[in-house]
Design a protein around this motif. Sequence first.
Motif, PDB file in Angstrom:
ATOM      1  N   THR A 118       0.866  -1.175   0.000  1.00 51.76           N
ATOM      2  CA  THR A 118       0.000   0.000   0.000  1.00 51.76           C
ATOM      3  C   THR A 118       0.911   1.234   0.000  1.00 51.76           C
ATOM      4  N   CYS A 119       0.305   2.413   0.115  1.00 53.50           N
ATOM      5  CA  CYS A 119       1.102   3.643   0.136  1.00 53.50           C
ATOM      6  C   CYS A 119       1.324   4.186   1.541  1.00 53.50           C
ATOM      7  N   THR A 120       0.450   3.844   2.481  1.00 61.40           N
ATOM      8  CA  THR A 120       0.556   4.371   3.841  1.00 61.40           C
ATOM      9  C   THR A 120       0.273   3.274   4.855  1.00 61.40           C
ATOM     10  N   GLY A 121       0.720   3.519   6.088  1.00 64.62           N
ATOM     11  CA  GLY A 121       0.430   2.593   7.168  1.00 64.62           C
ATOM     12  C   GLY A 121      -1.054   2.487   7.441  1.00 64.62           C
ATOM     13  N   SER A 122      -1.785   3.591   7.327  1.00 61.70           N
ATOM     14  CA  SER A 122      -3.236   3.552   7.535  1.00 61.70           C
ATOM     15  C   SER A 122      -3.907   2.614   6.538  1.00 61.70           C
ATOM     16  N   VAL A 125      -3.154  -0.989   7.577  1.00 55.39           N
ATOM     17  CA  VAL A 125      -4.020  -1.427   8.671  1.00 55.39           C
ATOM     18  C   VAL A 125      -5.420  -1.715   8.153  1.00 55.39           C
ATOM     19  N   ASP A 126      -5.918  -0.832   7.314  1.00 55.67           N
ATOM     20  CA  ASP A 126      -7.240  -1.013   6.717  1.00 55.67           C
ATOM     21  C   ASP A 126      -7.318  -2.338   5.978  1.00 55.67           C
ATOM     22  N   LEU A 127      -6.302  -2.630   5.165  1.00 59.35           N
ATOM     23  CA  LEU A 127      -6.270  -3.877   4.415  1.00 59.35           C
ATOM     24  C   LEU A 127      -6.154  -5.075   5.354  1.00 59.35           C
ATOM     25  N   ALA A 128      -5.332  -4.976   6.377  1.00 63.14           N
ATOM     26  CA  ALA A 128      -5.176  -6.077   7.324  1.00 63.14           C
ATOM     27  C   ALA A 128      -6.493  -6.402   8.010  1.00 63.14           C
ATOM     28  N   LEU A 129      -7.265  -5.379   8.365  1.00 64.29           N
ATOM     29  CA  LEU A 129      -8.564  -5.613   8.987  1.00 64.29           C
ATOM     30  C   LEU A 129      -9.521  -6.305   8.016  1.00 64.29           C
TER      31      LEU A 129
END
Length: 437
Positions: A118-122, A125-129
Amino acid sequence: MINGFDPNQMGNLAAEEKRIIERRQALLGPAYKLFYQEPVHPVRGEGVWLYDAEGNAYLDAYNNVPSVGHCHPKVVAAVAQQAATLNTHTRYLDEHILNYSERLLATFPESLSRVMYTCTGSEAVDLALRIAKHFTGGTGVIITENAYHGVTTASAEISPSIGESVPIGQHVYTIPVPDKRNANGSDLGEVMAEHVNNALKTMRRHGIKPAAFIADGIFSTDGVFADPAGFLSDIKEAVEQAGALYIADEVQPGFGRTGSHMWGFQRHNMVPDIVVMGKPMGNGLPIAAVVMTAEIQENFGQQIRYFNTFGGNHVSIAAASAVLDILHEENLIENARLTGDYLIQGLRELGTQFSVIGETRGTGLFIGVDIVCDKDSHTPDGPLAITIVNALRQKKVLLSASGPNGNVLKIRPPLVFNREHADILLHALSEVLKSLV
């Protein structure tokens, strides 16, 4: 916001700074916040230093995103060369991303063998969820009380530290921070596992199936809690028994910051199901990733088409590859350990001289220092902590604060921070405390 600038308090600022702040307010609006009572205006950076237009040097003891130092020449050269050659998305064949992925995954336990960019940590996290909820069929998520995991809708819903105006998600449950002082002498891992099991029971009582537990292994916004090493393994076992997944958020502790391992979770003798990382992997370039087991990734990837237009683009991959080179070539993980130990010792010595310093916690180059009213009762003193932060800023040493009471000095410099820099910080802090206490 802890250590936030109040734009209504511009009376003592220079005319040029006022002009820039007014333009900023007019163009960017009130959601964009500045640090410090007197905001810093850097115009260039190098290593652990930021410089303003007058050439004044500020010691950066706070910015973890430029993990190998501001404007590291090797990262700059890799980015420039690749930007002049090709920069596009992952729907074309390319071996750069494959070469980097092999190197990155080689730093993980063998079971964590797949990566998505992805491009950002946010976003990570969104993808991991999404992946965890798809794999488990659950929706319940467990976090700590003052966690921060990002700014997308999904990640903000598991980030209570953002503030009460951003409510946590309907199926999100919080547990206390891993503060051994609240364990009453009991094993911290067992206490934390009990908190997790209680949250799981509450979930089930409301008909909610658990999906994941997520934490950054340094608990940075909770107040920096790293020890004792190993306590997270009990949480992992509780989560696994419930059929949920353990997500390790390595945006803060990852890439050698803890000084003992490449990844924060490795200090705890456990292997998570999913790992997320963010911009420190590219020294600030827009790159982040989710690492997971092949089973979890296959389950998601075969049923759901995922694409992130410039996640894993050529330029960002070049930066990330350079970071891996630098970590090894400059022995920065060992430097984090040695410098961190030295700095923690120095901070604890200051704690014997100044009663406002409570406990100093941390590992490697991620350290938290409690500022308290009373050492015996350990009463937090958030206002004094912010006063100290701003007094250090006047001495051109930059750090900030964290914790639910805003009383924990947060120190997390670039990994090239060494003993010389630690001495500058310790001397400045001592001078500030002498003037305030």
